[in-house]
Design a protein around this motif. Structure first.
Motif, short mmCIF file in Angstrom:
data_model
loop_
_atom_site.label_atom_id
_atom_site.label_comp_id
_atom_site.label_asym_id
_atom_site.label_seq_id
_atom_site.Cartn_x
_atom_site.Cartn_y
_atom_site.Cartn_z
N VAL A 168 0.83 -1.20 0.00
CA VAL A 168 0.00 0.00 0.00
C VAL A 168 0.87 1.25 0.00
CG1 VAL A 168 -1.68 1.36 1.32
CG2 VAL A 168 -1.96 -1.12 1.12
N GLN A 169 1.87 1.27 0.87
CA GLN A 169 2.75 2.43 0.97
C GLN A 169 3.54 2.66 -0.32
OE1 GLN A 169 4.91 1.19 4.44
NE2 GLN A 169 3.53 2.25 5.86
N LEU A 170 3.95 1.57 -0.96
CA LEU A 170 4.75 1.69 -2.18
C LEU A 170 3.93 2.14 -3.39
CD1 LEU A 170 7.00 -1.52 -1.96
CD2 LEU A 170 7.76 0.86 -1.74
N ASN A 171 2.66 1.73 -3.43
CA ASN A 171 1.89 1.91 -4.67
C ASN A 171 0.70 2.86 -4.57
OD1 ASN A 171 3.37 -0.03 -6.32
ND2 ASN A 171 2.50 -1.57 -4.96
N TYR A 172 0.39 3.34 -3.35
CA TYR A 172 -0.84 4.12 -3.23
C TYR A 172 -0.81 5.42 -4.04
CZ TYR A 172 -4.91 6.45 -1.46
OH TYR A 172 -6.12 7.09 -1.39
N GLU A 173 0.35 6.05 -4.15
CA GLU A 173 0.44 7.30 -4.90
C GLU A 173 0.60 7.07 -6.40
OE1 GLU A 173 -0.08 10.14 -3.52
OE2 GLU A 173 -0.13 9.34 -1.46
N ASN A 174 0.74 5.83 -6.81
CA ASN A 174 0.91 5.51 -8.23
C ASN A 174 -0.47 5.32 -8.87
OD1 ASN A 174 1.39 4.32 -10.74
ND2 ASN A 174 3.17 3.18 -10.01
N PRO A 175 -0.89 6.21 -9.78
CA PRO A 175 -2.24 6.11 -10.36
C PRO A 175 -2.46 4.85 -11.19
CG PRO A 175 -0.92 7.73 -11.53
CD PRO A 175 -0.14 7.34 -10.32
N PHE A 176 -1.36 4.20 -11.60
CA PHE A 176 -1.48 2.99 -12.41
C PHE A 176 -1.57 1.73 -11.55
CE2 PHE A 176 0.88 6.09 -14.98
CZ PHE A 176 0.02 6.20 -16.06
N ARG A 177 -1.35 1.85 -10.25
CA ARG A 177 -1.34 0.67 -9.38
C ARG A 177 -2.37 0.74 -8.25
NH1 ARG A 177 3.07 -2.84 -9.54
NH2 ARG A 177 4.64 -2.32 -11.10
N MET A 178 -2.91 1.90 -7.99
CA MET A 178 -3.85 2.05 -6.90
C MET A 178 -5.21 1.42 -7.25
SD MET A 178 -4.57 6.13 -7.28
CE MET A 178 -5.59 6.18 -5.82
N PRO A 179 -6.06 1.15 -6.26
CA PRO A 179 -7.38 0.55 -6.53
C PRO A 179 -8.19 1.41 -7.51
CG PRO A 179 -6.91 0.51 -4.20
CD PRO A 179 -5.83 1.34 -4.82
N ASP A 180 -8.99 0.72 -8.33
CA ASP A 180 -9.83 1.41 -9.30
C ASP A 180 -11.19 0.73 -9.36
OD1 ASP A 180 -9.42 -0.94 -10.71
OD2 ASP A 180 -7.84 -0.09 -11.97
N ASP A 181 -11.89 0.87 -10.46
CA ASP A 181 -13.23 0.29 -10.56
C ASP A 181 -13.24 -1.20 -10.87
OD1 ASP A 181 -14.53 2.59 -9.91
OD2 ASP A 181 -15.05 3.16 -11.96
#
Length: 218
Positions: A122-135
Protein backbone atom coordinates in the motif's frame (compact mmCIF):
# COMPACT_ATOMS: atom_id res chain seq x y z
CA UNK A 1 -15.62 -41.99 12.08
CA UNK A 2 -16.62 -41.25 15.64
CA UNK A 3 -13.91 -40.00 18.02
CA UNK A 4 -13.83 -43.43 19.70
CA UNK A 5 -13.37 -45.12 16.31
CA UNK A 6 -10.53 -42.71 15.52
CA UNK A 7 -8.95 -43.49 18.88
CA UNK A 8 -9.14 -47.23 18.19
CA UNK A 9 -7.63 -46.83 14.69
CA UNK A 10 -4.90 -44.62 16.17
CA UNK A 11 -3.98 -47.17 18.86
CA UNK A 12 -3.93 -50.09 16.41
CA UNK A 13 -1.65 -48.25 13.97
CA UNK A 14 0.65 -47.04 16.75
CA UNK A 15 1.01 -50.54 18.22
CA UNK A 16 1.89 -51.88 14.77
CA UNK A 17 4.86 -49.48 14.71
CA UNK A 18 6.09 -50.15 18.25
CA UNK A 19 5.51 -53.92 18.39
CA UNK A 20 8.25 -54.63 20.91
CA UNK A 21 7.43 -51.77 23.25
CA UNK A 22 4.56 -51.38 25.65
CA UNK A 23 3.23 -48.08 24.33
CA UNK A 24 0.24 -46.59 26.10
CA UNK A 25 -1.03 -43.02 25.76
CA UNK A 26 -3.63 -41.21 27.80
CA UNK A 27 -6.88 -40.35 26.02
CA UNK A 28 -6.04 -36.64 26.36
CA UNK A 29 -2.73 -37.25 24.57
CA UNK A 30 -4.47 -39.11 21.74
CA UNK A 31 -6.87 -36.18 21.36
CA UNK A 32 -3.91 -33.82 20.98
CA UNK A 33 -2.43 -35.96 18.20
CA UNK A 34 -5.79 -36.39 16.46
CA UNK A 35 -6.30 -32.63 16.45
CA UNK A 36 -2.78 -32.20 15.09
CA UNK A 37 -3.71 -34.58 12.26
CA UNK A 38 -7.00 -32.77 11.71
CA UNK A 39 -5.27 -29.40 11.36
CA UNK A 40 -2.55 -30.87 9.15
CA UNK A 41 -5.08 -32.38 6.74
CA UNK A 42 -7.08 -29.14 6.72
CA UNK A 43 -3.98 -27.14 5.76
CA UNK A 44 -3.08 -29.67 3.06
CA UNK A 45 -6.43 -29.42 1.29
CA UNK A 46 -6.65 -25.66 1.75
CA UNK A 47 -3.53 -25.29 -0.40
CA UNK A 48 -5.37 -26.69 -3.44
CA UNK A 49 -8.90 -25.61 -2.50
CA UNK A 50 -9.33 -23.29 -5.51
CA UNK A 51 -8.34 -25.84 -8.15
CA UNK A 52 -9.16 -29.26 -6.75
CA UNK A 53 -12.62 -30.76 -6.34
CA UNK A 54 -11.34 -33.33 -3.84
CA UNK A 55 -10.01 -30.52 -1.63
CA UNK A 56 -13.37 -28.76 -1.64
CA UNK A 57 -15.09 -32.03 -0.79
CA UNK A 58 -12.71 -32.61 2.13
CA UNK A 59 -13.48 -29.18 3.64
CA UNK A 60 -17.11 -28.72 2.59
CA UNK A 61 -18.45 -28.82 6.18
CA UNK A 62 -16.07 -26.01 7.17
CA UNK A 63 -17.19 -23.56 4.47
CA UNK A 64 -19.16 -20.51 5.60
CA UNK A 65 -20.23 -17.23 4.05
CA UNK A 66 -20.58 -13.78 5.54
CA UNK A 67 -21.80 -10.44 4.18
CA UNK A 68 -20.67 -7.12 5.66
CA UNK A 69 -22.99 -4.14 5.25
CA UNK A 70 -22.37 -0.42 5.90
CA UNK A 71 -23.79 -0.86 9.42
CA UNK A 72 -20.87 -3.20 10.16
CA UNK A 73 -18.22 -0.56 9.40
CA UNK A 74 -16.00 0.24 12.39
CA UNK A 75 -15.96 3.89 13.34
CA UNK A 76 -12.27 4.83 13.36
CA UNK A 77 -9.95 7.23 11.56
CA UNK A 78 -8.99 5.72 8.21
CA UNK A 79 -5.80 6.10 6.25
CA UNK A 80 -6.03 6.40 3.36
CA UNK A 81 -9.37 8.23 3.51
CA UNK A 82 -10.98 6.03 0.86
CA UNK A 83 -10.91 3.00 3.14
CA UNK A 84 -13.02 1.34 5.83
CA UNK A 85 -12.56 -1.26 8.57
CA UNK A 86 -14.47 -4.43 9.41
CA UNK A 87 -14.13 -7.07 12.12
CA UNK A 88 -13.92 -10.59 10.71
CA UNK A 89 -16.07 -13.31 12.30
CA UNK A 90 -14.08 -14.89 15.12
CA UNK A 91 -14.17 -18.34 13.51
CA UNK A 92 -12.39 -17.34 10.28
CA UNK A 93 -9.34 -19.49 9.53
CA UNK A 94 -8.82 -18.85 5.79
CA UNK A 95 -10.68 -16.54 3.41
CA UNK A 96 -11.06 -18.39 0.09
CA UNK A 97 -13.21 -15.96 -1.91
CA UNK A 98 -14.15 -12.29 -1.52
CA UNK A 99 -16.01 -9.65 -3.50
CA UNK A 100 -16.96 -6.07 -2.79
CA UNK A 101 -19.84 -4.11 -4.29
CA UNK A 102 -18.94 -0.45 -4.75
CA UNK A 103 -21.20 2.52 -5.42
CA UNK A 104 -20.25 5.55 -7.52
CA UNK A 105 -21.51 9.13 -7.19
CA UNK A 106 -24.50 8.31 -9.42
CA UNK A 107 -25.49 5.41 -7.13
CA UNK A 108 -24.46 2.82 -9.72
CA UNK A 109 -23.42 -0.51 -8.21
CA UNK A 110 -20.58 -2.74 -9.41
CA UNK A 111 -19.15 -5.94 -7.98
CA UNK A 112 -15.34 -6.09 -8.11
CA UNK A 113 -12.54 -8.39 -7.00
CA UNK A 114 -10.75 -8.00 -3.68
CA UNK A 115 -6.97 -8.37 -3.71
CA UNK A 116 -5.25 -9.28 -0.41
CA UNK A 117 -2.10 -7.21 0.01
CA UNK A 118 0.31 -5.86 2.63
CA UNK A 119 0.77 -2.41 4.15
CA UNK A 120 4.17 -2.29 2.51
CA UNK A 121 2.53 -2.69 -0.89
CA UNK A 122 0.00 0.00 0.00
CA UNK A 123 2.75 2.43 0.97
CA UNK A 124 4.75 1.69 -2.18
CA UNK A 125 1.89 1.91 -4.67
CA UNK A 126 -0.84 4.12 -3.23
CA UNK A 127 0.44 7.30 -4.90
CA UNK A 128 0.91 5.51 -8.23
CA UNK A 129 -2.24 6.11 -10.36
CA UNK A 130 -1.48 2.99 -12.41
CA UNK A 131 -1.34 0.67 -9.38
CA UNK A 132 -3.85 2.05 -6.90
CA UNK A 133 -7.38 0.55 -6.53
CA UNK A 134 -9.83 1.41 -9.30
CA UNK A 135 -13.23 0.29 -10.56
CA UNK A 136 -11.98 -3.25 -11.12
CA UNK A 137 -10.18 -4.05 -7.89
CA UNK A 138 -10.18 -3.30 -4.16
CA UNK A 139 -7.34 -3.92 -1.71
CA UNK A 140 -7.77 -5.82 1.54
CA UNK A 141 -5.20 -5.44 4.33
CA UNK A 142 -5.16 -7.14 7.73
CA UNK A 143 -4.53 -4.60 10.46
CA UNK A 144 -1.64 -4.85 12.91
CA UNK A 145 -3.30 -3.31 15.96
CA UNK A 146 -6.41 -5.50 16.24
CA UNK A 147 -6.75 -9.23 15.68
CA UNK A 148 -9.33 -10.34 13.09
CA UNK A 149 -9.73 -6.81 11.78
CA UNK A 150 -9.29 -5.88 8.13
CA UNK A 151 -9.15 -2.72 6.06
CA UNK A 152 -10.65 -2.32 2.59
CA UNK A 153 -9.05 0.30 0.35
CA UNK A 154 -11.02 1.28 -2.75
CA UNK A 155 -11.07 3.83 -5.55
CA UNK A 156 -11.60 7.53 -4.65
CA UNK A 157 -15.15 8.89 -4.97
CA UNK A 158 -16.60 5.44 -4.31
CA UNK A 159 -18.32 3.89 -1.30
CA UNK A 160 -18.73 0.27 -0.27
CA UNK A 161 -22.26 -1.09 -0.51
CA UNK A 162 -21.38 -4.58 0.75
CA UNK A 163 -18.43 -6.92 1.19
CA UNK A 164 -18.94 -10.68 0.82
CA UNK A 165 -16.56 -13.43 1.88
CA UNK A 166 -16.49 -17.20 1.70
CA UNK A 167 -14.18 -18.72 4.27
CA UNK A 168 -12.95 -21.89 5.92
CA UNK A 169 -13.84 -21.75 9.59
CA UNK A 170 -11.74 -22.85 12.53
CA UNK A 171 -12.72 -26.50 13.06
CA UNK A 172 -14.20 -27.84 16.26
CA UNK A 173 -11.69 -29.75 18.35
CA UNK A 174 -11.97 -33.52 18.17
CA UNK A 175 -12.95 -34.71 21.64
CA UNK A 176 -13.27 -38.32 22.72
CA UNK A 177 -14.70 -37.22 26.09
CA UNK A 178 -17.55 -35.17 24.56
CA UNK A 179 -17.94 -37.28 21.38
CA UNK A 180 -17.09 -34.33 19.13
CA UNK A 181 -16.06 -35.59 15.69
CA UNK A 182 -13.83 -34.05 13.05
CA UNK A 183 -15.65 -31.69 10.68
CA UNK A 184 -13.48 -32.75 7.77
CA UNK A 185 -15.38 -35.09 5.42
CA UNK A 186 -15.44 -38.65 6.78
CA UNK A 187 -13.77 -40.03 3.65
CA UNK A 188 -10.58 -38.31 4.84
CA UNK A 189 -10.66 -39.44 8.49
CA UNK A 190 -8.12 -42.24 8.01
CA UNK A 191 -5.74 -39.66 6.62
CA UNK A 192 -6.19 -37.66 9.84
CA UNK A 193 -5.39 -40.78 11.87
CA UNK A 194 -2.32 -41.47 9.72
CA UNK A 195 -0.98 -37.95 10.30
CA UNK A 196 -1.72 -38.22 14.03
CA UNK A 197 0.09 -41.56 14.29
CA UNK A 198 3.07 -40.25 12.30
CA UNK A 199 3.46 -37.32 14.69
CA UNK A 200 3.03 -39.51 17.78
CA UNK A 201 5.53 -42.06 16.44
CA UNK A 202 8.04 -39.29 15.88
CA UNK A 203 7.67 -38.05 19.46
CA UNK A 204 7.65 -41.53 21.01
CA UNK A 205 10.64 -42.60 18.91
CA UNK A 206 12.66 -39.71 20.31
CA UNK A 207 11.50 -40.60 23.83
CA UNK A 208 12.47 -44.27 23.46
CA UNK A 209 15.83 -43.30 21.97
CA UNK A 210 16.51 -41.03 24.93
CA UNK A 211 15.55 -43.79 27.39
CA UNK A 212 17.90 -46.18 25.58
CA UNK A 213 20.78 -43.70 25.82
CA UNK A 214 20.13 -43.06 29.51
CA UNK A 215 19.99 -46.81 30.16
CA UNK A 216 23.39 -47.30 28.53
CA UNK A 217 24.82 -44.46 30.58
CA UNK A 218 23.54 -46.07 33.77
Amino acid sequence: MTPVEMQFAFEVKLKSIFKDNNIKLFTSDIEIYLNFGDNDVLNKYYQSFDINLESRRALQKLIKQHTFLPLDIINKVSYPQNSIYFNLPVDVKYVVSEWVTIKDVLENLKQIRVYPTSYKNVQLNYENPFRMPDDTICWRVETFDTANQLQLIYAPDRTVDKYEITYIKVPNKISIATNTSSEIDEAFHYEIVDRAVAEAAKDLGKELQLKSINKKLD
